[in-house]
Motif scaffolding. Sequence first.
Motif, short mmCIF file in Angstrom:
data_model
loop_
_atom_site.label_atom_id
_atom_site.label_comp_id
_atom_site.label_asym_id
_atom_site.label_seq_id
_atom_site.Cartn_x
_atom_site.Cartn_y
_atom_site.Cartn_z
N VAL A 64 -71.84 129.01 -33.41
CA VAL A 64 -70.47 128.94 -33.93
C VAL A 64 -69.54 129.78 -33.07
O VAL A 64 -68.44 129.34 -32.72
CB VAL A 64 -70.43 129.36 -35.41
N ALA A 65 -69.96 130.98 -32.72
CA ALA A 65 -69.13 131.86 -31.90
C ALA A 65 -68.84 131.27 -30.52
O ALA A 65 -67.77 131.50 -29.95
CB ALA A 65 -69.81 133.22 -31.75
N SER A 66 -69.77 130.47 -30.00
CA SER A 66 -69.59 129.85 -28.68
C SER A 66 -68.63 128.67 -28.70
O SER A 66 -68.24 128.17 -27.65
CB SER A 66 -70.94 129.37 -28.14
N ARG A 67 -68.28 128.23 -29.89
CA ARG A 67 -67.40 127.05 -30.03
C ARG A 67 -66.26 127.40 -30.98
O ARG A 67 -66.23 126.97 -32.13
CB ARG A 67 -68.20 125.87 -30.56
N PRO A 68 -65.31 128.20 -30.49
CA PRO A 68 -64.23 128.65 -31.38
C PRO A 68 -63.37 127.49 -31.88
O PRO A 68 -63.18 126.50 -31.18
CB PRO A 68 -63.41 129.61 -30.52
N ALA A 69 -62.89 127.64 -33.10
CA ALA A 69 -62.00 126.63 -33.68
C ALA A 69 -60.66 126.70 -32.98
O ALA A 69 -60.12 127.78 -32.74
CB ALA A 69 -61.83 126.89 -35.17
N THR A 70 -60.14 125.54 -32.63
CA THR A 70 -58.84 125.49 -31.97
C THR A 70 -57.71 125.31 -32.99
O THR A 70 -56.63 125.86 -32.82
CB THR A 70 -58.79 124.35 -30.93
N SER A 71 -57.96 124.54 -34.00
CA SER A 71 -56.97 124.36 -35.06
C SER A 71 -57.62 123.61 -36.22
O SER A 71 -58.62 122.93 -36.06
CB SER A 71 -55.77 123.56 -34.55
N GLY A 72 -57.04 123.76 -37.38
CA GLY A 72 -57.51 123.01 -38.54
C GLY A 72 -58.80 123.53 -39.13
O GLY A 72 -59.25 124.64 -38.85
N GLU A 73 -59.40 122.71 -39.93
CA GLU A 73 -60.61 123.06 -40.65
C GLU A 73 -61.85 122.98 -39.77
O GLU A 73 -61.84 122.32 -38.74
CB GLU A 73 -60.81 122.10 -41.83
N THR A 74 -62.91 123.61 -40.28
CA THR A 74 -64.23 123.48 -39.67
C THR A 74 -65.15 122.83 -40.70
O THR A 74 -65.22 123.25 -41.84
CB THR A 74 -64.80 124.84 -39.27
N VAL A 75 -65.82 121.78 -40.25
CA VAL A 75 -66.78 121.06 -41.07
C VAL A 75 -68.14 121.19 -40.40
O VAL A 75 -68.26 120.98 -39.19
CB VAL A 75 -66.39 119.57 -41.22
N SER A 76 -69.16 121.55 -41.19
CA SER A 76 -70.51 121.64 -40.66
C SER A 76 -71.40 120.62 -41.36
O SER A 76 -71.35 120.49 -42.59
CB SER A 76 -71.09 123.04 -40.88
N LEU A 77 -72.20 119.91 -40.57
CA LEU A 77 -73.18 118.96 -41.08
C LEU A 77 -74.56 119.49 -40.70
O LEU A 77 -74.76 119.94 -39.56
CB LEU A 77 -72.98 117.58 -40.45
N VAL A 78 -75.51 119.44 -41.64
CA VAL A 78 -76.85 119.94 -41.38
C VAL A 78 -77.88 118.88 -41.74
O VAL A 78 -77.86 118.34 -42.85
CB VAL A 78 -77.15 121.21 -42.23
N LEU A 79 -78.73 118.57 -40.79
CA LEU A 79 -79.90 117.73 -41.06
C LEU A 79 -81.08 118.44 -40.42
O LEU A 79 -81.29 118.37 -39.22
CB LEU A 79 -79.73 116.33 -40.48
N SER A 80 -81.79 119.20 -41.22
CA SER A 80 -82.89 120.02 -40.71
C SER A 80 -84.03 120.01 -41.71
O SER A 80 -83.79 119.90 -42.92
CB SER A 80 -82.41 121.46 -40.48
N GLY A 81 -85.24 120.12 -41.23
CA GLY A 81 -86.40 120.22 -42.11
C GLY A 81 -87.55 119.30 -41.75
O GLY A 81 -88.68 119.54 -42.17
N THR A 82 -87.27 118.26 -40.98
CA THR A 82 -88.34 117.32 -40.64
C THR A 82 -89.47 118.03 -39.88
O THR A 82 -90.64 117.85 -40.21
CB THR A 82 -87.79 116.15 -39.80
N ASN A 83 -89.13 118.84 -38.91
CA ASN A 83 -90.16 119.53 -38.13
C ASN A 83 -90.88 120.61 -38.94
O ASN A 83 -92.02 120.93 -38.66
CB ASN A 83 -89.56 120.12 -36.86
N ASP A 84 -90.21 121.15 -39.94
CA ASP A 84 -90.83 122.15 -40.80
C ASP A 84 -92.03 121.58 -41.54
O ASP A 84 -92.95 122.31 -41.91
CB ASP A 84 -89.82 122.67 -41.82
#
Length: 135
Positions: A64-84
């Motif tokens: 997240v820190a490497s990709r600063p927000a330029t304007s507006g909202e931030t939306v995060s999508l997560v699809l994780s767990g298959t490899n677990d």
Amino acid sequence: MRILIFGDSIVRGSFDTECGGWANRLSAAFNQKTCEGEEYYNTFNLGIGGETCVQLQARIANEVASRPATSGETVSLVLSGTNDSKFLVEENKNIVTIDEFEVAYIKVVQQLKEFSDHVFCMGLTRMDETKTNPI
């Protein structure tokens, strides 16, 4: 709007030789909207093949820190767990226990809530266990 998409090879788009997976297709749709002048969308595909939720949890702050927000909202999508859920046959155990997965997934969501206006957790891929057991 900044859109951060986290996950494993399914997010990364591995083996989709046509468009590089659903996250890249989503990014292309938002790029089109940006070109049409509707709003500025900046989409980041942060999928890593083979990654577990435990590993994802460890890298969120840096991503997240490497990709600063330029304007507006931030939306995060997560699809994780298959490899677990991967089963190690020789050791007769899963690569990540259910308890470890639960703790890591909660931490992933908590971390993303610190940086995001909206966090969406996507379900895991359905599979035919008769073709995958015991792996």
